[in-house]
Design an enzyme around this catalytic site. Structure first.
Site, PDB file in Angstrom:
ATOM      1  CG  HIS A  35      17.546 -40.667 -93.100  1.00  0.00           C
ATOM      2  ND1 HIS A  35      18.856 -40.275 -92.923  1.00  0.00           N
ATOM      3  CD2 HIS A  35      16.901 -39.611 -93.642  1.00  0.00           C
ATOM      4  CE1 HIS A  35      18.994 -39.030 -93.352  1.00  0.00           C
ATOM      5  NE2 HIS A  35      17.819 -38.602 -93.791  1.00  0.00           N
ATOM      6  CG  HIS A  61      14.312 -34.661 -92.624  1.00  0.00           C
ATOM      7  ND1 HIS A  61      14.587 -35.689 -91.731  1.00  0.00           N
ATOM      8  CD2 HIS A  61      15.056 -34.898 -93.723  1.00  0.00           C
ATOM      9  CE1 HIS A  61      15.462 -36.513 -92.284  1.00  0.00           C
ATOM     10  NE2 HIS A  61      15.763 -36.060 -93.492  1.00  0.00           N
ATOM     11  CG  ASP A  62      13.669 -37.120 -96.012  1.00  0.00           C
ATOM     12  OD1 ASP A  62      13.948 -36.026 -96.555  1.00  0.00           O
ATOM     13  OD2 ASP A  62      14.543 -37.952 -95.694  1.00  0.00           O
ATOM     14  CD  GLU A  65      13.236 -34.285-100.577  1.00  0.00           C
ATOM     15  OE1 GLU A  65      14.163 -34.993-100.983  1.00  0.00           O
ATOM     16  OE2 GLU A  65      13.406 -33.280 -99.852  1.00  0.00           O
ATOM     17  CG  ASP A  66      11.596 -38.770 -99.889  1.00  0.00           C
ATOM     18  OD1 ASP A  66      11.708 -38.271-101.024  1.00  0.00           O
ATOM     19  OD2 ASP A  66      12.555 -38.879 -99.106  1.00  0.00           O
ATOM     20  CG  ASP A 122      19.322 -35.051 -94.619  1.00  0.00           C
ATOM     21  OD1 ASP A 122      18.865 -36.208 -94.535  1.00  0.00           O
ATOM     22  OD2 ASP A 122      19.470 -34.450 -95.697  1.00  0.00           O
TER      23      ASP A 122
END
Length: 187
Positions: A35, A61-62, A65-66, A122
């Site tokens: 992704h 980018h994630d 957050e993840d 995204d």
């Protein structure tokens, strides 16, 4: 120009390590790293984005957050600007899902141009995935609601890149048509 590929590859190696045990929610459980790679690829190939900080932030980018990635870690490894871009597109996981989704809609218009580009990539990637290879157990109604939500988020990104905008609009139209075709017929 010779310094650019190593900068991008360092971000890719970092993100691959951080997301190494993660899978997408789709039925095929594809590796999560696909992704962020797709997001950066969309920005570069369709959007013509050549800003290395934006491309590195797209790959990363994630991570906050993840994964267990911290702000300090991103600053140390990739600098303040890349970190700031990542943080702009990072949801606060301490909030409920509905609140996070509402905040994305409300805050997208205030994002920097670089963060808006990442949002475009995204959402293009996610709309394509929700349409073609959706998360296991997602009903048609939930998938349609997701497409509607992305449209509300993208409304705040309009005007930053016409090629990404046109691609998103095309993917959204195709996604809605595909979902409509999956609707059971009455009778």
């Amino acid at each position: 120009m010779s310094a650019s590929p190593p900068l991008l590859l360092d971000a890719l190696a970092f993100a691959a390590h951080k997301h190494r045990d993660q899978r997408r929610k789709n039925a095929s459980a594809s590796p999560y790293i696909n992704h962020p790679i797709e997001v950066a690829r969309l920005l570069a190939s369709i959007g013509g984005v050549d800003d290395m900080d934006v491309l590195r932030a797209a790959i990363l980018h994630d991570t906050v957050e993840d994964t267990d990635t911290t702000r300090d870690e991103l600053v140390e490894m990739f600098g303040e600007r890349v970190c700031a871009l990542v943080l702009e597109v990072t949801d606060d996981k301490s909030l409920g899902k509905d609140e996070r989704k509402a905040l994305q809609i409300a805050h997208t218009a205030q994002l920097s141009p670089g963060a808006k580009l990442i949002k475009f990539g995204d959402k293009i990637s996610n709309v394509r995935d929700v349409t073609r290879d959706p998360p296991a157990g997602w009903s048609l109604a939930r998938r349609a609601e997701y497409l509607d939500w992305t449209e509300a988020v993208i409304a705040g990104c309009r005007g930053v890149n016409s090629a990404l905008e046109a691609t998103y609009d095309g993917i959204l139209r195709a996604g809605r048509a595909a979902l409509a075709a999956e609707q059971p017929t009455a009778g």
